[in-house]
Design a protein around this motif. Structure first.
Motif, PDB file in Angstrom:
ATOM      1  N   UNK A   1      -1.195 -32.981  53.848  1.00  0.00           N
ATOM      2  CA  UNK A   1      -2.443 -32.590  54.515  1.00  0.00           C
ATOM      3  C   UNK A   1      -2.556 -31.070  54.611  1.00  0.00           C
ATOM      4  N   UNK A   2      -1.438 -30.411  54.880  1.00  0.00           N
ATOM      5  CA  UNK A   2      -1.445 -28.944  54.943  1.00  0.00           C
ATOM      6  C   UNK A   2      -1.833 -28.369  53.585  1.00  0.00           C
TER       7      UNK A   2
ATOM      8  N   UNK B   1       8.708 -25.066  57.044  1.00  0.00           N
ATOM      9  CA  UNK B   1       9.470 -25.848  56.064  1.00  0.00           C
ATOM     10  C   UNK B   1       8.895 -25.676  54.663  1.00  0.00           C
ATOM     11  N   UNK B   2       7.575 -25.752  54.553  1.00  0.00           N
ATOM     12  CA  UNK B   2       6.931 -25.584  53.250  1.00  0.00           C
ATOM     13  C   UNK B   2       7.147 -24.182  52.702  1.00  0.00           C
ATOM     14  N   UNK B   3       7.197 -23.200  53.586  1.00  0.00           N
ATOM     15  CA  UNK B   3       7.456 -21.835  53.142  1.00  0.00           C
ATOM     16  C   UNK B   3       8.867 -21.705  52.584  1.00  0.00           C
TER      17      UNK B   3
ATOM     18  N   UNK C   1       6.338 -23.829  48.807  1.00  0.00           N
ATOM     19  CA  UNK C   1       5.086 -24.551  48.580  1.00  0.00           C
ATOM     20  C   UNK C   1       3.907 -23.843  49.252  1.00  0.00           C
ATOM     21  N   UNK C   2       4.202 -22.992  50.210  1.00  0.00           N
ATOM     22  CA  UNK C   2       3.174 -22.127  50.799  1.00  0.00           C
ATOM     23  C   UNK C   2       3.773 -20.735  50.931  1.00  0.00           C
TER      24      UNK C   2
ATOM     25  N   UNK D   1       3.919 -24.906  44.099  1.00  0.00           N
ATOM     26  CA  UNK D   1       2.781 -25.787  43.800  1.00  0.00           C
ATOM     27  C   UNK D   1       2.211 -25.476  42.420  1.00  0.00           C
ATOM     28  N   UNK D   2       2.053 -24.192  42.133  1.00  0.00           N
ATOM     29  CA  UNK D   2       1.514 -23.790  40.833  1.00  0.00           C
ATOM     30  C   UNK D   2       2.455 -24.197  39.708  1.00  0.00           C
TER      31      UNK D   2
END
Length: 258
Positions: free
Chosen positions: A15-16, A50-52, A56-57, A71-72
């Protein structure tokens, strides 16, 4: 067989990423992300941290959060693993360069067409890519080309009774869609004339695999003002030739009976 319950943490992380991807600027503050996905700021902050750590972000202290390198990279790997993308990429790029218009390759995903390739010619520059974006099957030339081998009963089961209207030119009944596709099958290419967006014109041809099944479609598109002086029949011949070349690359070696 019992259904495995969804993993809440993965759903929230997705969702993020979805909120960031849908952002008009591509950058959001943590509070705006929390509001968009319906979670508290502390929970959202932990997700972002966590995503950082997984890249992923990424966070810019002055602007906010955006999609990260991982992600890219994952998206690029997914495209490179796709046989249709691998086979059609160079051909679609060359077509766009030669005719000066936009060339796209799309595949079906449920009731939508998803762009796998998007190349702009000199007459159709854009500030963004269409890769990964969706279009409705019934209102786009790519979508129509993907449905050429389906019966009307198949299309009704897939799309449902009601076909959404996007402009006054959109086909909104299955009988009219069938008539349009029968004509398209007869000439070998599909037309989208201001059916999804006013001022836009697009033609598309199917791409088939080794078994003769339609697995993708190739299109060329532009503004009506760009196509006013073009011979559509000549453009369609070029389009079909390139689509057939991609089909051969995917293993199709014989004609398909209709």
């Amino acid at each position: 067989m019992a259904t495995t319950p969804p993993n809440q943490s993965i759903e929230r992380a997705a969702a993020v990423l979805g909120a960031l991807g849908a952002s008009e600027t591509g950058v959001m503050r943590a509070s705006d992300i929390a509001r968009a996905i319906g979670l508290g700021t502390s929970t959202t902050g932990r997700l972002l941290a966590t995503l950082e750590s997984l890249e992923y972000v990424r966070r810019d202290p002055d602007q906010g959060w955006s999609v990260g390198r991982a992600v890219l990279e994952l998206a690029s790997q997914g495209l490179n693993h796709n046989p249709v993308h691998r086979e059609s990429r160079a051909a679609a790029q060359e077509l766009a360069h030669r005719i000066g218009l936009t060339a796209n390759v799309g595949v079906q995903d449920d009731t939508s067409c998803i762009y796998l390739c998007h190349f702009e010619g000199s007459l159709a520059p854009k500030s963004h890519t269409m890769i990964g974006m969706r279009q409705p099957l019934h209102a786009s030339a790519l979508g129509k080309a993907l449905m050429l081998d389906l019966t009307q009963a198949d299309r009704e089961a897939l799309l449902g009774t009601d076909l959404a209207r996007y402009t006054d030119h959109t086909i909104t009944t299955h009988d009219a869609l069938t008539d349009d596709l029968v004509a398209s099958a007869g000439r070998g290419w599909c037309v989208e004339n201001q059916e999804l967006a006013l001022g836009r014109f697009c033609i598309a041809a199917p791409i088939r695999n080794a078994s003769g099944r339609i697995v993708a479609a190739l299109s060329v598109s532009g503004r009506l003002t760009q196509l006013r002086d073009r011979d559509t029949a000549v453009l369609a011949e070029d389009l079909i030739e390139v689509a057939d070349r991609i089909s051969v690359g995917l293993g199709m070696i014989s004609a398909v009976a209709h």
